[in-house]
Design a protein around this motif. Structure first.
Motif, PDB file in Angstrom:
ATOM      1  N   ILE A 140       0.841  -1.192   0.000  1.00  0.00           N
ATOM      2  CA  ILE A 140       0.000   0.000   0.000  1.00  0.00           C
ATOM      3  C   ILE A 140       0.879   1.246   0.000  1.00  0.00           C
ATOM      4  O   ILE A 140       1.789   1.374   0.826  1.00  0.00           O
ATOM      5  CB  ILE A 140      -0.942   0.014   1.215  1.00  0.00           C
ATOM      6  CG1 ILE A 140      -1.893  -1.188   1.150  1.00  0.00           C
ATOM      7  CG2 ILE A 140      -1.734   1.328   1.271  1.00  0.00           C
ATOM      8  CD1 ILE A 140      -2.769  -1.341   2.369  1.00  0.00           C
ATOM      9  N   ILE A 141       0.640   2.148  -0.945  1.00  0.00           N
ATOM     10  CA  ILE A 141       1.372   3.408  -1.031  1.00  0.00           C
ATOM     11  C   ILE A 141       0.402   4.541  -0.694  1.00  0.00           C
ATOM     12  O   ILE A 141      -0.641   4.684  -1.338  1.00  0.00           O
ATOM     13  CB  ILE A 141       1.940   3.640  -2.448  1.00  0.00           C
ATOM     14  CG1 ILE A 141       2.776   2.448  -2.906  1.00  0.00           C
ATOM     15  CG2 ILE A 141       2.773   4.912  -2.487  1.00  0.00           C
ATOM     16  CD1 ILE A 141       3.176   2.532  -4.365  1.00  0.00           C
ATOM     17  N   ASN A 142       0.701   5.297   0.299  1.00  0.00           N
ATOM     18  CA  ASN A 142      -0.135   6.439   0.660  1.00  0.00           C
ATOM     19  C   ASN A 142       0.383   7.686  -0.053  1.00  0.00           C
ATOM     20  O   ASN A 142       1.532   8.096   0.134  1.00  0.00           O
ATOM     21  CB  ASN A 142      -0.100   6.664   2.174  1.00  0.00           C
ATOM     22  CG  ASN A 142      -0.795   5.542   2.919  1.00  0.00           C
ATOM     23  OD1 ASN A 142      -1.904   5.166   2.571  1.00  0.00           O
ATOM     24  ND2 ASN A 142      -0.141   4.998   3.937  1.00  0.00           N
ATOM     25  N   ILE A 143      -0.456   8.278  -0.897  1.00  0.00           N
ATOM     26  CA  ILE A 143      -0.085   9.487  -1.617  1.00  0.00           C
ATOM     27  C   ILE A 143      -1.155  10.548  -1.386  1.00  0.00           C
ATOM     28  O   ILE A 143      -2.333  10.225  -1.191  1.00  0.00           O
ATOM     29  CB  ILE A 143       0.101   9.214  -3.124  1.00  0.00           C
ATOM     30  CG1 ILE A 143      -1.148   8.571  -3.725  1.00  0.00           C
ATOM     31  CG2 ILE A 143       1.311   8.331  -3.372  1.00  0.00           C
ATOM     32  CD1 ILE A 143      -1.049   8.329  -5.214  1.00  0.00           C
ATOM     33  N   GLU A 144      -0.743  11.781  -1.413  1.00  0.00           N
ATOM     34  CA  GLU A 144      -1.646  12.876  -1.091  1.00  0.00           C
ATOM     35  C   GLU A 144      -2.249  13.493  -2.355  1.00  0.00           C
ATOM     36  O   GLU A 144      -3.453  13.572  -2.505  1.00  0.00           O
ATOM     37  CB  GLU A 144      -0.893  13.962  -0.303  1.00  0.00           C
ATOM     38  CG  GLU A 144      -0.404  13.495   1.071  1.00  0.00           C
ATOM     39  CD  GLU A 144      -1.545  13.184   2.013  1.00  0.00           C
ATOM     40  OE1 GLU A 144      -2.624  13.795   1.883  1.00  0.00           O
ATOM     41  OE2 GLU A 144      -1.360  12.299   2.872  1.00  0.00           O
ATOM     42  N   THR A 198       2.150  15.013  -6.502  1.00  0.00           N
ATOM     43  CA  THR A 198       3.392  15.733  -6.244  1.00  0.00           C
ATOM     44  C   THR A 198       4.566  14.935  -6.785  1.00  0.00           C
ATOM     45  O   THR A 198       4.441  13.741  -7.110  1.00  0.00           O
ATOM     46  CB  THR A 198       3.572  15.968  -4.745  1.00  0.00           C
ATOM     47  OG1 THR A 198       3.772  14.696  -4.100  1.00  0.00           O
ATOM     48  CG2 THR A 198       2.349  16.652  -4.141  1.00  0.00           C
ATOM     49  N   SER A 199       5.735  15.559  -6.840  1.00  0.00           N
ATOM     50  CA  SER A 199       6.935  14.855  -7.317  1.00  0.00           C
ATOM     51  C   SER A 199       7.293  13.703  -6.388  1.00  0.00           C
ATOM     52  O   SER A 199       7.764  12.653  -6.843  1.00  0.00           O
ATOM     53  CB  SER A 199       8.099  15.832  -7.441  1.00  0.00           C
ATOM     54  OG  SER A 199       8.362  16.472  -6.198  1.00  0.00           O
ATOM     55  N   ASP A 200       7.052  13.867  -5.085  1.00  0.00           N
ATOM     56  CA  ASP A 200       7.305  12.771  -4.139  1.00  0.00           C
ATOM     57  C   ASP A 200       6.362  11.599  -4.397  1.00  0.00           C
ATOM     58  O   ASP A 200       6.762  10.435  -4.321  1.00  0.00           O
ATOM     59  CB  ASP A 200       7.146  13.259  -2.697  1.00  0.00           C
ATOM     60  CG  ASP A 200       8.273  14.195  -2.266  1.00  0.00           C
ATOM     61  OD1 ASP A 200       9.336  14.172  -2.913  1.00  0.00           O
ATOM     62  OD2 ASP A 200       8.069  14.941  -1.295  1.00  0.00           O
ATOM     63  N   ASP A 201       5.091  11.910  -4.689  1.00  0.00           N
ATOM     64  CA  ASP A 201       4.123  10.863  -5.018  1.00  0.00           C
ATOM     65  C   ASP A 201       4.580  10.082  -6.247  1.00  0.00           C
ATOM     66  O   ASP A 201       4.550   8.844  -6.270  1.00  0.00           O
ATOM     67  CB  ASP A 201       2.742  11.470  -5.307  1.00  0.00           C
ATOM     68  CG  ASP A 201       2.101  12.099  -4.079  1.00  0.00           C
ATOM     69  OD1 ASP A 201       2.450  11.678  -2.962  1.00  0.00           O
ATOM     70  OD2 ASP A 201       1.259  12.995  -4.261  1.00  0.00           O
ATOM     71  N   CYS A 212       7.915   1.373  -7.712  1.00  0.00           N
ATOM     72  CA  CYS A 212       7.194   0.094  -7.645  1.00  0.00           C
ATOM     73  C   CYS A 212       7.246  -0.672  -8.974  1.00  0.00           C
ATOM     74  O   CYS A 212       6.921  -1.862  -9.013  1.00  0.00           O
ATOM     75  CB  CYS A 212       5.740   0.325  -7.255  1.00  0.00           C
ATOM     76  SG  CYS A 212       5.528   0.977  -5.598  1.00  0.00           S
ATOM     77  N   GLY A 213       7.621   0.000 -10.056  1.00  0.00           N
ATOM     78  CA  GLY A 213       7.698  -0.676 -11.348  1.00  0.00           C
ATOM     79  C   GLY A 213       6.374  -1.255 -11.819  1.00  0.00           C
ATOM     80  O   GLY A 213       6.324  -2.379 -12.317  1.00  0.00           O
ATOM     81  N   LEU A 214       5.297  -0.496 -11.675  1.00  0.00           N
ATOM     82  CA  LEU A 214       3.964  -0.991 -12.021  1.00  0.00           C
ATOM     83  C   LEU A 214       3.765  -1.096 -13.533  1.00  0.00           C
ATOM     84  O   LEU A 214       4.322  -0.315 -14.304  1.00  0.00           O
ATOM     85  CB  LEU A 214       2.892  -0.057 -11.449  1.00  0.00           C
ATOM     86  CG  LEU A 214       2.894   0.147  -9.933  1.00  0.00           C
ATOM     87  CD1 LEU A 214       1.813   1.145  -9.550  1.00  0.00           C
ATOM     88  CD2 LEU A 214       2.682  -1.173  -9.205  1.00  0.00           C
ATOM     89  N   GLY A 254      -1.302  15.302 -15.192  1.00  0.00           N
ATOM     90  CA  GLY A 254       0.108  15.419 -14.862  1.00  0.00           C
ATOM     91  C   GLY A 254       0.878  14.142 -15.092  1.00  0.00           C
ATOM     92  O   GLY A 254       0.459  13.248 -15.840  1.00  0.00           O
ATOM     93  N   SER A 255       2.021  14.014 -14.383  1.00  0.00           N
ATOM     94  CA  SER A 255       2.975  12.918 -14.598  1.00  0.00           C
ATOM     95  C   SER A 255       2.411  11.556 -14.236  1.00  0.00           C
ATOM     96  O   SER A 255       2.912  10.530 -14.711  1.00  0.00           O
ATOM     97  CB  SER A 255       4.250  13.174 -13.783  1.00  0.00           C
ATOM     98  OG  SER A 255       4.833  14.401 -14.147  1.00  0.00           O
TER      99      SER A 255
END
Length: 419
Positions: free
Chosen positions: A13-17, A30-33, A40-42, A55-56
């Motif tokens: 699980i990845i928590n992103i804002e 965000t760039s951190d997200d 993770c290489g999804l 965005g990205s």
């Protein structure tokens, strides 16, 4: 049921804002997200209702972001899902599976389906979700196996209104236009004898498509019954019509036969009955024998029957396909192969209106019919998927298809040349 999903505890699980736009419509990471996701290489990201992504995030995985759109993007943009088709009385409601890009509603479309619009918003939304979920799982399975995205549809331009509910007046309009008439119909049915659904059959003699339907001669429905699904076949220069004969008393269909001449007809009565409902008596001849494939979806089979004493006696010959929810099956032979055209509901929600599936076999009596290489469903559109008949005229093959209105099965039919 064909796809197995790991226990959720086995997933990372990845928590992103993310950051919402001022209007709260768009979501951008965000760039951190993006860095967290990239590590993770999804293979892909599946969007299941985050709002509009920009965005990205759209390019951080190998195959991008795959998304539902619960609406026919050629007609209906915006939301909520399944609402506007009901309110506007549209005949069909669609969904697409697409790869998102930076252009709103401009993503590559890989799959689309159109269902008959239901009578209410909740039912229409539910069937869109059920169907689209099944085909998203199928799409992901094929992506995992093939390691590449399928070919997308061609480029299209979008100029339709972007729908959204921005006023309570729309909900009042919906209640007034959709639910109030339904309540009045129920009230009238309680106070009077309810009007039962009725169909009827008519016929005419001609060798082309120019005969006006109003010139056809109607066959009178027997008392307490109605006739539907007519199929004509000739034997010894005599024409016979096989029909669904629906009995109100037990809410079940039988197959009956009618002998017709140019100016009159003779009702011959029931020629095939089972413990379950029968309809759509597709009849054909192979060599010197007559066969019938009636609809037996109530028994979860596609069955072949053979004539013992034409047109009166028919016996069960073989089950061609079992454990299948299929309606209105037709068989024909072309260049030494047998083809089966049938209406199957992939998601098992009893929707026989929207999907046409085609199978083939070298042997009529095979129990191993193979899907054609294009893949099923061949047609996913309630305006033309459901079978209505098949015939040959001047060496050309024709398929009759049924079209449906909003919550209106069998509103009309079309004749299509098979090319």
């Amino acid at each position: 049921s064909n796809y197995k999903i790991k226990n959720i505890d086995q997933f990372k699980i990845i928590n992103i804002e993310g950051k919402r736009s001022k209007s709260s419509v768009f979501l951008e990471m965000t760039s951190d997200d993006i860095s967290s996701i990239s590590r993770c290489g999804l293979d892909c990201i599946i969007r299941c209702g985050s709002g509009i992504l920009r965005g990205s995030i759209l390019d951080v995985t190998r195959f991008g972001v795959i998304s539902f759109h619960h609406g026919d993007n050629r007609v209906n943009r915006g939301g909520p899902s399944g609402f506007w088709e009901v309110l506007n009385g549209e005949s069909s409601s669609g969904f697409i599976i697409q790869k998102l890009n930076q252009e709103l509603d401009g993503g590559q479309v890989f799959f689309r389906g159109n269902l008959m619009t239901a009578e209410s918003w909740l039912i229409n939304n539910a069937q869109l979700l059920e169907k689209s979920n099944f085909f998203m799982m199928k799409f992901l399975h094929e992506l995992a196996v093939n390691k590449k995205l399928p070919a997308p549809e061609g480029v299209t331009f979008h100029a339709n209104k972007l729908y959204k509910i921005d006023s309570n007046l729309l909900l009042i309009k919906y209640l007034w236009k959709i639910h109030l008439p339904s309540l009045l119909t129920l009230l009238i049915a309680k106070l009077t004898s309810p009007v039962l659904s009725r169909w009827s059959v008519a016929y005419a003699h001609h060798n082309n498509f120019s005969k006006s339907l109003w010139r056809y001669k109607q066959i009178k429905n027997p008392k307490g019954r109605f006739l539907a699904d007519p199929f004509v076949i000739n034997n010894k220069d005599q024409a016979y019509v096989f029909v669904e004969d629906f009995f109100y008393k037990d809410n079940k269909g039988r197959i009956s036969a009618i002998k017709v001449t140019k100016n009159d007809y003779e009702f011959l009565g029931v020629v095939l009955e089972e413990d379950f409902h029968l309809s759509f008596p597709y009849v054909f001849k192979d060599d010197d024998s007559f066969y019938m494939v009636p609809e037996t979806s109530a028994n979860c089979e596609i069955r072949l029957y053979k004539s013992k004493h034409f047109p009166f006696e028919w016996e069960y010959e073989k089950t061609l396909m079992s454990n299948v929810d299929a309606a209105d099956t037709m068989l024909f032979k072309c260049e030494s192969k047998w083809f089966m055209l049938t209406n199957i509901c992939s998601a098992n929600i009893r929707d026989h209106q929207s999907e046409l599936h085609i199978f083939y076999s070298d042997d009529l009596k095979s129990d191993n019919w193979l899907p054609i290489s294009k893949g099923n469903p061949v047609i996913f559109d309630s305006q033309k998927a459901r079978n209505g008949g098949f015939f040959v005229n001047e060496s050309k093959l024709y398929r009759v298809s049924q079209s449906h209105g909003k919550a209106h099965y069998g509103k009309n039919f079309r004749v299509n040349e098979v090319v």
